[in-house]
Structure formats: C-alpha cells, structure tokens
Design an enzyme around this catalytic site. Structure first.
Site, mmCIF file in Angstrom:
data_model
loop_
_atom_site.group_PDB
_atom_site.id
_atom_site.type_symbol
_atom_site.label_atom_id
_atom_site.label_comp_id
_atom_site.label_asym_id
_atom_site.label_seq_id
_atom_site.Cartn_x
_atom_site.Cartn_y
_atom_site.Cartn_z
ATOM 1 N N ASP A 41 6.098 2.925 -6.958
ATOM 2 C CA ASP A 41 6.960 1.921 -6.325
ATOM 3 C C ASP A 41 6.379 1.637 -4.949
ATOM 4 O O ASP A 41 5.723 2.503 -4.364
ATOM 5 C CB ASP A 41 8.393 2.436 -6.115
ATOM 6 C CG ASP A 41 8.480 3.342 -4.894
ATOM 7 O OD1 ASP A 41 8.087 4.510 -5.006
ATOM 8 O OD2 ASP A 41 8.892 2.859 -3.824
ATOM 9 N N CYS A 68 -2.912 -16.938 -13.832
ATOM 10 C CA CYS A 68 -1.615 -16.275 -13.642
ATOM 11 C C CYS A 68 -0.534 -17.142 -14.280
ATOM 12 O O CYS A 68 -0.536 -18.364 -14.128
ATOM 13 C CB CYS A 68 -1.315 -16.053 -12.162
ATOM 14 S SG CYS A 68 0.301 -15.276 -11.889
ATOM 15 N N ASP A 79 16.099 6.323 -5.194
ATOM 16 C CA ASP A 79 15.563 7.377 -4.325
ATOM 17 C C ASP A 79 16.753 8.059 -3.659
ATOM 18 O O ASP A 79 17.839 7.483 -3.539
ATOM 19 C CB ASP A 79 14.563 6.801 -3.310
ATOM 20 C CG ASP A 79 13.672 7.897 -2.717
ATOM 21 O OD1 ASP A 79 13.858 9.085 -3.055
ATOM 22 O OD2 ASP A 79 12.784 7.564 -1.902
ATOM 23 N N CYS A 87 2.461 -20.071 -9.988
ATOM 24 C CA CYS A 87 1.145 -20.547 -10.428
ATOM 25 C C CYS A 87 1.243 -21.616 -11.514
ATOM 26 O O CYS A 87 0.360 -22.459 -11.632
ATOM 27 C CB CYS A 87 0.293 -19.381 -10.906
ATOM 28 S SG CYS A 87 -0.179 -18.304 -9.537
ATOM 29 N N CYS A 145 2.766 -16.845 -13.673
ATOM 30 C CA CYS A 145 4.033 -16.767 -12.935
ATOM 31 C C CYS A 145 4.559 -18.178 -12.653
ATOM 32 O O CYS A 145 3.836 -19.168 -12.760
ATOM 33 C CB CYS A 145 3.865 -15.982 -11.632
ATOM 34 S SG CYS A 145 3.276 -16.948 -10.238
ATOM 35 N N HIS A 156 5.067 -14.422 -7.392
ATOM 36 C CA HIS A 156 3.670 -14.269 -7.800
ATOM 37 C C HIS A 156 3.201 -12.820 -7.636
ATOM 38 O O HIS A 156 2.617 -12.243 -8.555
ATOM 39 C CB HIS A 156 2.750 -15.203 -7.009
ATOM 40 C CG HIS A 156 1.308 -14.855 -7.199
ATOM 41 N ND1 HIS A 156 0.610 -15.207 -8.334
ATOM 42 C CD2 HIS A 156 0.464 -14.099 -6.446
ATOM 43 C CE1 HIS A 156 -0.617 -14.695 -8.257
ATOM 44 N NE2 HIS A 156 -0.729 -14.024 -7.130
ATOM 45 N N GLN A 182 6.634 18.655 -2.903
ATOM 46 C CA GLN A 182 6.193 18.477 -1.513
ATOM 47 C C GLN A 182 5.084 19.500 -1.243
ATOM 48 O O GLN A 182 4.355 19.836 -2.146
ATOM 49 C CB GLN A 182 7.391 18.615 -0.555
ATOM 50 C CG GLN A 182 8.423 17.482 -0.695
ATOM 51 C CD GLN A 182 7.910 16.125 -0.193
ATOM 52 O OE1 GLN A 182 6.899 16.023 0.509
ATOM 53 N NE2 GLN A 182 8.600 15.048 -0.561
ATOM 54 N N ASP A 233 15.104 15.578 -0.869
ATOM 55 C CA ASP A 233 13.948 16.334 -0.375
ATOM 56 C C ASP A 233 13.676 16.018 1.079
ATOM 57 O O ASP A 233 14.266 15.109 1.649
ATOM 58 C CB ASP A 233 12.700 15.960 -1.190
ATOM 59 C CG ASP A 233 12.358 14.479 -1.049
ATOM 60 O OD1 ASP A 233 13.283 13.671 -0.853
ATOM 61 O OD2 ASP A 233 11.171 14.120 -1.135
ATOM 62 N N GLY A 276 17.446 9.265 -0.607
ATOM 63 C CA GLY A 276 17.843 9.163 0.798
ATOM 64 C C GLY A 276 17.023 10.098 1.675
ATOM 65 O O GLY A 276 16.952 9.912 2.890
ATOM 66 N N GLY A 277 16.406 11.093 1.057
ATOM 67 C CA GLY A 277 15.616 12.064 1.821
ATOM 68 C C GLY A 277 14.567 11.375 2.679
ATOM 69 O O GLY A 277 14.518 11.561 3.893
ATOM 70 N N PHE A 278 13.790 10.536 2.075
ATOM 71 C CA PHE A 278 12.687 9.882 2.779
ATOM 72 C C PHE A 278 13.194 8.984 3.903
ATOM 73 O O PHE A 278 12.698 9.029 5.030
ATOM 74 C CB PHE A 278 11.877 9.070 1.771
ATOM 75 C CG PHE A 278 10.686 8.385 2.362
ATOM 76 C CD1 PHE A 278 9.619 9.124 2.861
ATOM 77 C CD2 PHE A 278 10.612 7.000 2.413
ATOM 78 C CE1 PHE A 278 8.500 8.496 3.395
ATOM 79 C CE2 PHE A 278 9.500 6.363 2.940
ATOM 80 C CZ PHE A 278 8.448 7.115 3.437
HETATM 81 N N1 PRF Z 1 10.286 11.573 -0.865
HETATM 82 C C1 PRF Z 1 11.242 10.659 -1.233
HETATM 83 N N2 PRF Z 1 10.983 9.337 -1.249
HETATM 84 C C2 PRF Z 1 9.754 8.913 -0.884
HETATM 85 C C3 PRF Z 1 8.730 9.809 -0.498
HETATM 86 C C4 PRF Z 1 9.002 11.213 -0.486
HETATM 87 O O1 PRF Z 1 8.171 12.070 -0.169
HETATM 88 C C5 PRF Z 1 7.609 9.012 -0.187
HETATM 89 C C6 PRF Z 1 6.287 9.501 0.280
HETATM 90 N N3 PRF Z 1 5.265 8.551 0.156
HETATM 91 C C7 PRF Z 1 7.989 7.680 -0.406
HETATM 92 N N4 PRF Z 1 9.280 7.642 -0.813
HETATM 93 N N5 PRF Z 1 12.455 11.084 -1.585
HETATM 94 ZN ZN ZN Z 2 1.056 -16.380 -9.980
#
Ligand code: PRF
Ligand code: ZN
Length: 373
Positions: free
Chosen positions: A267, A305, A94, A310, A307, A336, A190, A148, A96-98
C-alpha cells in the site's frame, strides 16, 4: 474456515516472486496486489465505483483517522465501514500504530499503550492494542492490523530491542481481544535494522499463528539497499502458506523488488499524492504535467492505458487543467495513476505465472527513469 486464506498459484524458481490469490469475506483478489489508500474512508477524489472498475479488489483505511473522526461508534451504527463508504470489496485497516508514532513530541508510550494529542483539535487521546482492536472490529475491515510501534530510523540497538519486544507483547494482546470470526488479524514484524531482532520478531509472531504477516518498520528513511537486505532476511523466515504485506511501499521500483523478495501485498499514498501534485506515473517514469513539453502534446498520458483519463483526454488538456488549478485534472491523474499500478501488478503477476519474471524485471529496469522526466 478462517476469514483470510492464501492460495499460492505459482512461485518463480529463480527468485522468491509469488503469484497467488487471497480470499476474504468481501471477495478474492489476485496477488501480488497494490492497495489504494483511503485514509479517511475515501480514496481521495475517486469513487468506489471507479475503484471497482479499475480492478481494485482491496483498499486500505486507517484506524487512527477514523477513531478521531468520525469515531468508530458512528461507523458501527452505519453498519460498518463497507456500508458507510459503499465499498463492497475487501478492506484492510492499519492499526493506528504507525500514524500515532509519526506525531513526534505529541505522544507518550507506555506498556499499556500510547497517549497522544489529536492533530485535529489537540484533545488528549489513548490508543492501545485493545482500543485499536475494538475500533477495527467496529469498522468491520476484512484484514485487521496488530497495534505496533514502527521504530524510527536510525534507532540504537537497545531501543529497537525493547520496542520490538513490546510490539510482540502488544500483538499477543491484540490476538486475545480480536474475536470476530469475519476478520483476519495480521501480525507486524518489527526489529529496526537489526537482523537478530527481526528474526526474533518473526519467530515469536509465527508462534502465535496469524493468518498473515506484515513487514513493518521499513521505508522509514533508510537507504534502499538496507531496506532490501532487511526485507530479504525477514521474508525468508516467514511461512510460505500465508500472505506477506510490505507496509507503506508503492513506487514502481520498490514494488518490483518487493515482489522479487516474495511480498504479496503493498500500500502507499504515492500514486494519489503525486497525482494531486500534477504528476502522472508511466512505464517510463513520471511525467510532470506542468512542464512546457506537454503544451501541445495531444497523446494520452500513456499509450495503451485503458483508464478513463487516457481513453478520453490528452496530455495537453490535462496540463491545462493542472495549470488552471481545476480539480478535475487532479482527479484524472489519480484515476490514471491507480489504474497504472493495477496494470503494473497484473503484468508482474502474469510474468510470474508465465515463468518470465526475471525478464519483466530487466525490461522494467531498462525502461524506467527514476527521476521525474
Ligand atoms: N507499522 C504500521 N503501519 C505502517 C508501518 C509500520 O511499520 C509502515 C512502515 N513503512 C507503514 N505503515 N502499523
Ligand atoms: Zn491512463
């Protein structure tokens, strides 16, 4: 060949659900997929070998955290993130924006980028499209996310409009500097909770032609119905030959709804975070392992399961470990929960391929208890 390609295997005719394969320089993985989160170049408590054995083909890591510590120069010196953490599957980072925008008062946004204070030592830092791309090139992740702004909820129309336009300009800048042929840059849609802004965001990003698109700015505190409405509106306009990624979403009910709306990648810290709270995920809902009902329950966390937890340990034993604050208990729950989600996504994918996704979804909704049991 572009670094990242999407192969559509089957689409459910009744809904938008898709089964596919994503190809990356570090292997191919089936979709829909759940990516375990390794924020600081480690999926908390779980080794890369264990991740591999449970069937994880891709994990997520974070520019923000690795930029602050240990710094991307060190990771580059180590030979990139795959080598540094000894994971040879695919990695998505990701941007870094968030994370930067979750800092609240500690940050200042301009057209150029974001100035903020490190949550580690309070020092002043700067992230921008160019810095984020440089860091992600140093990390060498297979999938790179554009820088973003995740618009908070609620946000007024004028703010959302200005922010979304800036995110689009930032995406263009990301594209100009992300020159590595071994990495694929995804655009992030967005637009807040405004359909016209989402449409505009999609159109402008698709015009730039990314190898994949993420739906950002959802699951930020809005009602679930509103999230599904925005999701539906957004995904319907995305190209069919590219992967779609719903960021930060990973509870079983949202995974099923996301897949139904045509999402391929997810994720979330949810499975590992609740594990560290002593909670197991099952097809029937969550089990709070501290509860007295498990005192002498010698069954596995979940029947069927496969894993490590389990196959080898009982609910009673894991309850004991959690109550005694033994870290092994939390590790077993993490193993698990992550394996549960791998199996969950696999079953969902099989149902799409075998043209019974609708039945899978009904079955899931009938058996899943939303609250903790
Ligand atoms: N932008 C970025 N990472 C994110 C989000 C996003 O809008 C969200 C929103 N649920 C989670 N992680 N760059
Ligand atoms: Zn399990």
């Amino acid at each position: 060949m572009p670094a990242i390609t999407y192969e559509l295997i089957k689409q459910d005719p009744a809904t938008g659900a898709r089964a596919g394969i994503i190809h990356t320089p570090h292997g191919s993985f089936p979709t829909p997929i759940f990516m375990p989160v390794g924020t600081q170049a480690s999926v908390k408590g779980v080794s890369p070998e264990e991740l591999h054995d449970m069937g994880a083909g891709i994990i997520l890591s974070n520019t923000y955290h690795l930029f602050l510590r240990p710094g991307s120069d060190l990771v580059r010196e180590a030979g990139g993130l795959h080598k540094f953490m000894n994971w040879d599957g695919a990695i998505l980072t990701d941007s870094g924006g968030f994370q930067v925008f979750s800092l609240g008062d500690l940050r200042k946004i301009t057209e150029e980028g974001v100035t903020f204070r490190s949550h580690i030592d309070g020092s002043k830092k700067f992230l921008s499209p160019e810095v984020s791309m440089k860091v992600q090139m140093d990390l060498g992740s297979d999938i790179v996310m554009a820088f973003d702004e995740c618009i908070p909820y609620p946000a007024d129309y004028d703010y959302a409009k200005a922010s979304t336009a800036r995110t689009t300009r930032w995406a263009q800048r990301c594209k100009e500097v992300m020159t590595s042929p071994h990495q694929g840059l995804f655009g992030i849609v967005q637009g807040g909770m405004y359909k016209d802004l989402r449409t505009r965001s999609v159109n402008e990003l698709v015009e730039m032609d990314f190898p994949g698109y993420a739906v950002g700015g959802l699951s930020v505190g809005e009602p679930k119905e509103l999230m599904y409405e925005m999701l539906d509106h957004t995904v319907e306009q995305l190209p069919k030959d590219k992967p779609r990624y719903l960021m930060g979403v990973g509870t079983p009910d949202c995974l099923v709804e996301g897949v139904m709306h045509g999402i391929d990648m997810f994720d979330c810290v949810f499975p590992t975070r609740v594990a560290r709270n002593g909670t197991a995920m099952t097809w029937n809902g969550r089990l709070v392992m501290k509860n007295a009902e498990f005192t002498s329950d010698f069954r596995p966390l979940e029947e069927g399961c496969d894993c490590y937890a389990c196959r080898n340990f009982s609910r009673a034993y894991i309850r004991h470990l959690v109550r005694a604050n033994e870290i092994f208990g939390l590790r077993l729950l993490s193993l698990h929960n992550l394996r549960f989600l791998q199996r969950f996504m696999h079953e969902m994918r099989q149902s799409i391929i075998e043209e019974r996704f609708g039945e899978f979804r009904r079955n899931f909704l009938d058996n899943y208890n939303y609250g903790a049991k």
